[in-house]
Each structure stands twice: as C-alpha cells, then as structure tokens.
Design a protein around this motif. Structure first.
Motif, PDB file in Angstrom:
ATOM      1  N   LYS A   1       0.848  -1.210   0.000  1.00 40.77           N
ATOM      2  CA  LYS A   1       0.000   0.000   0.000  1.00 40.77           C
ATOM      3  C   LYS A   1       0.876   1.250   0.000  1.00 40.77           C
ATOM      4  O   LYS A   1       1.013   1.935   1.009  1.00 40.77           O
ATOM      5  CB  LYS A   1      -0.925  -0.002   1.211  1.00 40.77           C
ATOM      6  N   ILE A   2       1.457   1.528  -1.133  1.00 40.70           N
ATOM      7  CA  ILE A   2       2.284   2.722  -1.304  1.00 40.70           C
ATOM      8  C   ILE A   2       1.565   3.629  -2.288  1.00 40.70           C
ATOM      9  O   ILE A   2       1.137   3.185  -3.347  1.00 40.70           O
ATOM     10  CB  ILE A   2       3.698   2.344  -1.774  1.00 40.70           C
ATOM     11  N   ASN A   3       1.429   4.904  -1.920  1.00 42.14           N
ATOM     12  CA  ASN A   3       0.698   5.840  -2.776  1.00 42.14           C
ATOM     13  C   ASN A   3       1.650   6.849  -3.425  1.00 42.14           C
ATOM     14  O   ASN A   3       2.866   6.777  -3.243  1.00 42.14           O
ATOM     15  CB  ASN A   3      -0.415   6.534  -1.979  1.00 42.14           C
ATOM     16  N   PHE A   4       1.080   7.776  -4.165  1.00 40.54           N
ATOM     17  CA  PHE A   4       1.879   8.745  -4.914  1.00 40.54           C
ATOM     18  C   PHE A   4       2.741   9.612  -4.000  1.00 40.54           C
ATOM     19  O   PHE A   4       3.900   9.885  -4.305  1.00 40.54           O
ATOM     20  CB  PHE A   4       0.959   9.611  -5.787  1.00 40.54           C
ATOM     21  N   MET A   5       2.200  10.040  -2.858  1.00 38.07           N
ATOM     22  CA  MET A   5       2.986  10.852  -1.916  1.00 38.07           C
ATOM     23  C   MET A   5       4.163  10.039  -1.359  1.00 38.07           C
ATOM     24  O   MET A   5       5.270  10.567  -1.219  1.00 38.07           O
ATOM     25  CB  MET A   5       2.104  11.382  -0.776  1.00 38.07           C
ATOM     26  N   ASP A   6       3.925   8.757  -1.045  1.00 37.98           N
ATOM     27  CA  ASP A   6       5.011   7.883  -0.578  1.00 37.98           C
ATOM     28  C   ASP A   6       6.102   7.791  -1.642  1.00 37.98           C
ATOM     29  O   ASP A   6       7.291   7.844  -1.336  1.00 37.98           O
ATOM     30  CB  ASP A   6       4.496   6.465  -0.289  1.00 37.98           C
ATOM     31  N   TYR A   7       5.678   7.652  -2.897  1.00 36.39           N
ATOM     32  CA  TYR A   7       6.633   7.582  -4.009  1.00 36.39           C
ATOM     33  C   TYR A   7       7.451   8.874  -4.091  1.00 36.39           C
ATOM     34  O   TYR A   7       8.680   8.839  -4.170  1.00 36.39           O
ATOM     35  CB  TYR A   7       5.891   7.325  -5.328  1.00 36.39           C
ATOM     36  N   LEU A   8       6.767  10.026  -4.064  1.00 35.36           N
ATOM     37  CA  LEU A   8       7.468  11.310  -4.157  1.00 35.36           C
ATOM     38  C   LEU A   8       8.471  11.492  -3.017  1.00 35.36           C
ATOM     39  O   LEU A   8       9.562  12.027  -3.221  1.00 35.36           O
ATOM     40  CB  LEU A   8       6.468  12.468  -4.160  1.00 35.36           C
ATOM     41  N   MET A   9       8.087  11.007  -1.827  1.00 35.35           N
ATOM     42  CA  MET A   9       8.985  11.150  -0.672  1.00 35.35           C
ATOM     43  C   MET A   9      10.197  10.211  -0.767  1.00 35.35           C
ATOM     44  O   MET A   9      11.190  10.427  -0.079  1.00 35.35           O
ATOM     45  CB  MET A   9       8.215  10.891   0.619  1.00 35.35           C
ATOM     46  N   ASN A  10      10.140   9.191  -1.619  1.00 28.18           N
ATOM     47  CA  ASN A  10      11.220   8.206  -1.704  1.00 28.18           C
ATOM     48  C   ASN A  10      11.953   8.181  -3.037  1.00 28.18           C
ATOM     49  O   ASN A  10      12.961   7.484  -3.165  1.00 28.18           O
ATOM     50  CB  ASN A  10      10.668   6.805  -1.409  1.00 28.18           C
ATOM     51  N   VAL A  11      11.477   8.923  -4.031  1.00 30.51           N
ATOM     52  CA  VAL A  11      12.101   8.853  -5.350  1.00 30.51           C
ATOM     53  C   VAL A  11      13.573   9.303  -5.305  1.00 30.51           C
ATOM     54  O   VAL A  11      14.425   8.702  -5.964  1.00 30.51           O
ATOM     55  CB  VAL A  11      11.296   9.627  -6.426  1.00 30.51           C
ATOM     56  N   SER A  12      13.904  10.283  -4.503  1.00 29.92           N
ATOM     57  CA  SER A  12      15.307  10.715  -4.425  1.00 29.92           C
ATOM     58  C   SER A  12      16.169   9.636  -3.771  1.00 29.92           C
ATOM     59  O   SER A  12      17.334   9.470  -4.122  1.00 29.92           O
ATOM     60  CB  SER A  12      15.439  12.039  -3.674  1.00 29.92           C
ATOM     61  N   ARG A  13      15.607   8.872  -2.834  1.00 27.77           N
ATOM     62  CA  ARG A  13      16.336   7.743  -2.240  1.00 27.77           C
ATOM     63  C   ARG A  13      16.639   6.691  -3.310  1.00 27.77           C
ATOM     64  O   ARG A  13      17.738   6.159  -3.361  1.00 27.77           O
ATOM     65  CB  ARG A  13      15.540   7.108  -1.102  1.00 27.77           C
ATOM     66  N   MET A  14      15.629   6.388  -4.149  1.00 25.25           N
ATOM     67  CA  MET A  14      15.833   5.391  -5.208  1.00 25.25           C
ATOM     68  C   MET A  14      16.884   5.860  -6.209  1.00 25.25           C
ATOM     69  O   MET A  14      17.655   5.055  -6.715  1.00 25.25           O
ATOM     70  CB  MET A  14      14.519   5.074  -5.908  1.00 25.25           C
ATOM     71  N   LYS A  15      16.924   7.143  -6.490  1.00 21.06           N
ATOM     72  CA  LYS A  15      17.945   7.683  -7.409  1.00 21.06           C
ATOM     73  C   LYS A  15      19.345   7.575  -6.788  1.00 21.06           C
ATOM     74  O   LYS A  15      20.327   7.481  -7.513  1.00 21.06           O
ATOM     75  CB  LYS A  15      17.636   9.147  -7.747  1.00 21.06           C
ATOM     76  N   ARG A  16      19.414   7.592  -5.448  1.00 15.92           N
ATOM     77  CA  ARG A  16      20.708   7.514  -4.746  1.00 15.92           C
ATOM     78  C   ARG A  16      21.058   6.080  -4.318  1.00 15.92           C
ATOM     79  O   ARG A  16      21.932   5.879  -3.493  1.00 15.92           O
ATOM     80  CB  ARG A  16      20.691   8.420  -3.515  1.00 15.92           C
TER      81      ARG A  16
END
Length: 168
Positions: free
Chosen positions: A99-114
């Motif tokens: 259960k991951i939503n768009f806000m969760d994604y936005l908060m973690n996208v920079s982590r995934m890039k790093r």
C-alpha cells in the motif's frame, strides 16, 4: 505454458501499467519526459490488485503496487528498485511494494535515485530463487526489461546456471 526471459528486471503491477502508457506516449514526448509522465498517469489510474505472494523466504497477501524480481539494481529512468541486486550473485532480489501511494513515491524517489531502499512499512526487500504470484482480485500486467509480457498470475524463477530470471 508461456515462458519469457529477462536479464535485468521483471515486474508485475505498477511497472506493467507504466510500460503500457510509456509505449503509447513515447513517440510524442521522447524518453525521460515520457517516463515521468507515465509514472504520474499510472499513479492516477492504477488500482492495486490483491495478490498472494509465495516464496520459501516470504509470504504476503494483500494489495500490491509492484513486485519487482531483479537481477540488476536499476530500471526505468535511473531508479534503483533493488539497490542490493548484483547480476552475478545468483540471487533474485525482490522488491514488494504494498500500500504505497503517490505521496510515498514522491517522498522516496530521491532515495531510489541515490541507490537506497524505500523507507516505508509497506516496502519489503528479500532474495529468493522462485516467487509465485497469484492475483486474487483485480488485474495486473507483467513487464520484463521494458517489454510488456502479459496479464495474470506469474512465476518468477532464477535459473542460476544461466544467471537469468524466467517468467512463466
């Protein structure tokens, strides 16, 4: 029995939705902008199916955003979905996002890039040789290395002798 092979990453759920949209809009927008737009559009339209996920190492039942079976760590536009995956370690690294939503994604996208794992109670990381996925309610598409494979239940299996993942 339908068998497909991939070298890097195969996933079921959100990734299949993104690939469907990406193929339709890429010719108009080009690479990176198309990918970002496909992600946003997918978050707006994707309904998380209920799935049963089974491996020797992990059992899960519930709504799923994405299950990625990974030989390599990165897919898409530089997103490290499985930061610990290595092509030569003879393990299939799995990232299961419930259960991951768009806000969760936005908060973690920079982590995934790093090259860092997603920090969320619905983000599960584990390694296995075989993973069975049954769709209980809803529908989900599978993609492998950016190519749409199909819809429905799937088995991801690592064939260590060839160091590749198999989709059935």
């Amino acid at each position: 029995e339908n068998i497909s092979w991939c070298a890097n990453i195969a996933d079921i759920g959100f990734g299949g939705q993104v690939v469907q949209l990406l193929h339709r809009q890429r010719r108009f927008l080009g690479g990176s902008p198309s990918y970002v737009l496909a992600i946003v559009r997918s978050f707006l339209s994707y309904k998380k199916p209920d799935m049963i996920v089974s491996s020797a190492e992990k059992k899960y039942k519930g709504p799923v955003l994405l299950i990625a079976a990974c030989n390599g760590p990165m897919f898409g536009d530089g997103l490290y979905i499985a930061p610990k995956a290595m092509l030569n370690d003879q393990l299939m690294h799995v990232t299961l996002l419930g259960k991951i939503n768009f806000m969760d994604y936005l908060m973690n996208v920079s982590r995934m890039k790093r090259k860092k794992e997603i920090l969320h109670k619905e983000a599960h990381y584990f390694s296995t040789k075989r993973l069975e996925i049954q769709i209980v309610k809803g529908k989900a598409f599978t993609e492998a290395d950016g190519e749409l494979i199909g819809e429905g239940n799937v088995v991801f299996e690592l064939r260590s002798e060839e160091h590749t993942s198999e989709l059935q």
